[in-house]
Design a protein around this motif. Sequence first.
Motif, PDB file in Angstrom:
ATOM      1  N   HIS A  62      -1.178  12.063  -0.444  1.00 24.02           N
ATOM      2  CA  HIS A  62      -1.889  12.160  -1.524  1.00 24.02           C
ATOM      3  C   HIS A  62      -0.735  12.545  -2.618  1.00 24.02           C
ATOM      4  O   HIS A  62       0.307  12.892  -2.248  1.00 24.02           O
ATOM      5  CB  HIS A  62      -3.020  13.236  -1.472  1.00 24.02           C
ATOM      6  CG  HIS A  62      -2.591  14.613  -1.198  1.00 24.02           C
ATOM      7  ND1 HIS A  62      -3.315  15.764  -0.911  1.00 24.02           N
ATOM      8  CD2 HIS A  62      -1.291  15.163  -0.747  1.00 24.02           C
ATOM      9  CE1 HIS A  62      -2.762  16.647  -0.651  1.00 24.02           C
ATOM     10  NE2 HIS A  62      -1.273  16.506  -0.281  1.00 24.02           N
ATOM     11  N   GLU A 111       0.859  -1.077  -0.083  1.00 22.19           N
ATOM     12  CA  GLU A 111       0.070   0.022  -0.055  1.00 22.19           C
ATOM     13  C   GLU A 111       0.797   1.202   0.063  1.00 22.19           C
ATOM     14  O   GLU A 111       0.565   2.150  -0.697  1.00 22.19           O
ATOM     15  CB  GLU A 111      -0.766  -0.004   1.355  1.00 22.19           C
ATOM     16  CG  GLU A 111      -2.122  -1.145   0.979  1.00 22.19           C
ATOM     17  CD  GLU A 111      -3.060  -1.085   2.247  1.00 22.19           C
ATOM     18  OE1 GLU A 111      -2.523  -0.366   3.420  1.00 22.19           O
ATOM     19  OE2 GLU A 111      -4.071  -1.540   2.513  1.00 22.19           O
ATOM     20  N   ASP A 112       1.969   1.246   0.884  1.00 25.15           N
ATOM     21  CA  ASP A 112       2.713   2.462   0.760  1.00 25.15           C
ATOM     22  C   ASP A 112       3.522   2.691  -0.402  1.00 25.15           C
ATOM     23  O   ASP A 112       3.753   3.736  -0.747  1.00 25.15           O
ATOM     24  CB  ASP A 112       3.978   2.184   2.152  1.00 25.15           C
ATOM     25  CG  ASP A 112       3.291   2.417   3.315  1.00 25.15           C
ATOM     26  OD1 ASP A 112       1.948   2.956   3.446  1.00 25.15           O
ATOM     27  OD2 ASP A 112       3.831   2.320   4.487  1.00 25.15           O
ATOM     28  N   HIS A 172      -4.522   5.184   0.314  1.00 23.89           N
ATOM     29  CA  HIS A 172      -4.178   6.512   0.710  1.00 23.89           C
ATOM     30  C   HIS A 172      -4.699   6.569   2.216  1.00 23.89           C
ATOM     31  O   HIS A 172      -4.438   7.327   2.990  1.00 23.89           O
ATOM     32  CB  HIS A 172      -4.621   7.632  -0.125  1.00 23.89           C
ATOM     33  CG  HIS A 172      -3.428   7.727  -1.383  1.00 23.89           C
ATOM     34  ND1 HIS A 172      -3.603   6.827  -2.333  1.00 23.89           N
ATOM     35  CD2 HIS A 172      -2.286   8.421  -1.501  1.00 23.89           C
ATOM     36  CE1 HIS A 172      -2.423   7.186  -3.347  1.00 23.89           C
ATOM     37  NE2 HIS A 172      -1.794   8.050  -2.587  1.00 23.89           N
ATOM     38  N   ARG A 211      -3.020   4.840   4.832  1.00 22.30           N
ATOM     39  CA  ARG A 211      -1.813   5.632   5.111  1.00 22.30           C
ATOM     40  C   ARG A 211      -2.048   6.987   6.063  1.00 22.30           C
ATOM     41  O   ARG A 211      -1.561   7.056   6.925  1.00 22.30           O
ATOM     42  CB  ARG A 211      -0.900   5.911   4.020  1.00 22.30           C
ATOM     43  CG  ARG A 211       0.438   6.296   4.285  1.00 22.30           C
ATOM     44  CD  ARG A 211       1.200   6.387   3.054  1.00 22.30           C
ATOM     45  NE  ARG A 211       2.319   7.427   3.549  1.00 22.30           N
ATOM     46  CZ  ARG A 211       3.575   6.359   4.285  1.00 22.30           C
ATOM     47  NH1 ARG A 211       3.555   5.269   4.621  1.00 22.30           N
ATOM     48  NH2 ARG A 211       4.696   7.280   4.414  1.00 22.30           N
ATOM     49  N   CYS A 222       0.933   4.324  -2.585  1.00 18.58           N
ATOM     50  CA  CYS A 222       0.968   5.665  -2.158  1.00 18.58           C
ATOM     51  C   CYS A 222       2.188   6.834  -2.466  1.00 18.58           C
ATOM     52  O   CYS A 222       2.043   8.047  -2.275  1.00 18.58           O
ATOM     53  CB  CYS A 222       0.925   5.941  -0.577  1.00 18.58           C
ATOM     54  SG  CYS A 222      -0.837   5.174   0.068  1.00 18.58           S
ATOM     55  N   GLY A 244       3.373  10.966   1.652  1.00 17.04           N
ATOM     56  CA  GLY A 244       2.709   9.887   0.986  1.00 17.04           C
ATOM     57  C   GLY A 244       0.960  10.032   1.150  1.00 17.04           C
ATOM     58  O   GLY A 244       0.474   8.812   1.105  1.00 17.04           O
TER      59      GLY A 244
END
Length: 474
Positions: free
Chosen positions: A173, A6-7, A35, A38, A10, A171
């Motif tokens: 947006h 996921e990161d 996002h 995060r 992002c 990270g």
Amino acid sequence: MEDVIEDELCHLPAVELVKRLRTREVSAREVVTAHLDRVERVNPAINAIVTLTADQALADAAAADERLAHGEEVGPLHGIPVAHKDNHDVAGVRTTYGSPLLADNVPTAHSPIVERMRAAGVITLGKTNVPEFGAGSHTMNPVFGATRNPYRPLLSAGGSSGGAAAALAAGLHPLADGNDMGGSLRNPASFCNVVGLRPSPGRVPGGPGSLPASWLAVHGPMARTVEDVALLLSVIAGYDPHSPSSLREPAAPFAEPLDTDLTGLRVAWSPDLGGLPVDPAVSQVLEPAVKVFGDLGCEVEEATPDLTDADEVFRTLRARIFHLNLGALAEAHPGQIKETLAAEIAYGGTLSGQRVEKASVLQTRLVASTREFFSKYDLLLAPVSQVPPFPIRWEYPETVAGHEMRDYIDWMRSSSAISATRCPAISVPAGFTPDGSPVGLQMIGPHRGELSLLRAAHMFERATRHGERRPDLS
């Protein structure tokens, strides 16, 4: 492992996210969910996003995926999540301007820049933090508190687009909207190791309510890369018949490839813009950065345009604008606007018509002399900010390199002087101080010269890659 995947999503550039969304390699729901996750994990430590619209964002993402599945035409930013600056109105979403007086304000219509972004397919995540009424280059206010620098959380993220810049660096947006009067797109970009562009006045329409001196405050893009900034500019720029100062030049060229050969480019380097105090820590980062342009084939020499009247122009017209915008509110609510801003509003009310007219005349001369300077040079390099990020507990630096600052805007003259010239300017990551604080390089182009400015910034970015260094938020 899931958080790692996921990161990575992002931290992808917006141009890459757009491609993956269009080919349906990833869905808008996956991008928005990543996002939001995060934001939940990282945002409490930096306080960049202050209002979150998670449920609506997920619903909009689902609708975005349905449009692609049905083969509908979609915009150039389809499915890209963005939290908008909290002095840009978003219909149905609390927009406070960082003021207790507007803590419960919910607009019924979008600001023009938000309208264009959403028409291009942006999905709204929420709002990013600002100083009170966007005044001052340090993001703190009585409603939400201060935004912390992702690289060094005890330091300022800059302002007034500090929440936007911190969210980009962290990270949260991939793109951000902002505005810039005296450095509000450039200073936080410098402090947070991202890219912020102050466009030429009229490049991004301000809407029908723009003041006559609206050239001083402009709207513009921020992102983690120059290419992403250019992509967002291609969406928010362009003629608007409702905006009296809107430029008629097309915006599509900003989305074209930025690679270019800088051989022979005439570059002026001004280490202090004609005698401004600059913290040695900033100079030590920028001097080797400037040498990169020589390596790229540019002809570099020290030179500074005549900015003698820039401070008078900026201060006079800025104070007048604040008085026109906020004077009635300050009078109706004494003691409820921060002291530094209230003093500037009051000063704006004392300015005579003759004083304002004189500033306008000086500004016309300044524009003419700057055009003459750019007949000899293609690009001007200078510090973005005269200081590196400062302690978050300060309202502003009271001294710079041993020189006392007059007030809360004096320490940003390296950016505000350029605002007065009406030239486009961009902050690009240039390196770090020994203690790990980011420093940006300000690149200034001739009037309406955004495209050549973006190309030069892109080549510098590609040669140095300072923007690829992420903050440790583990």
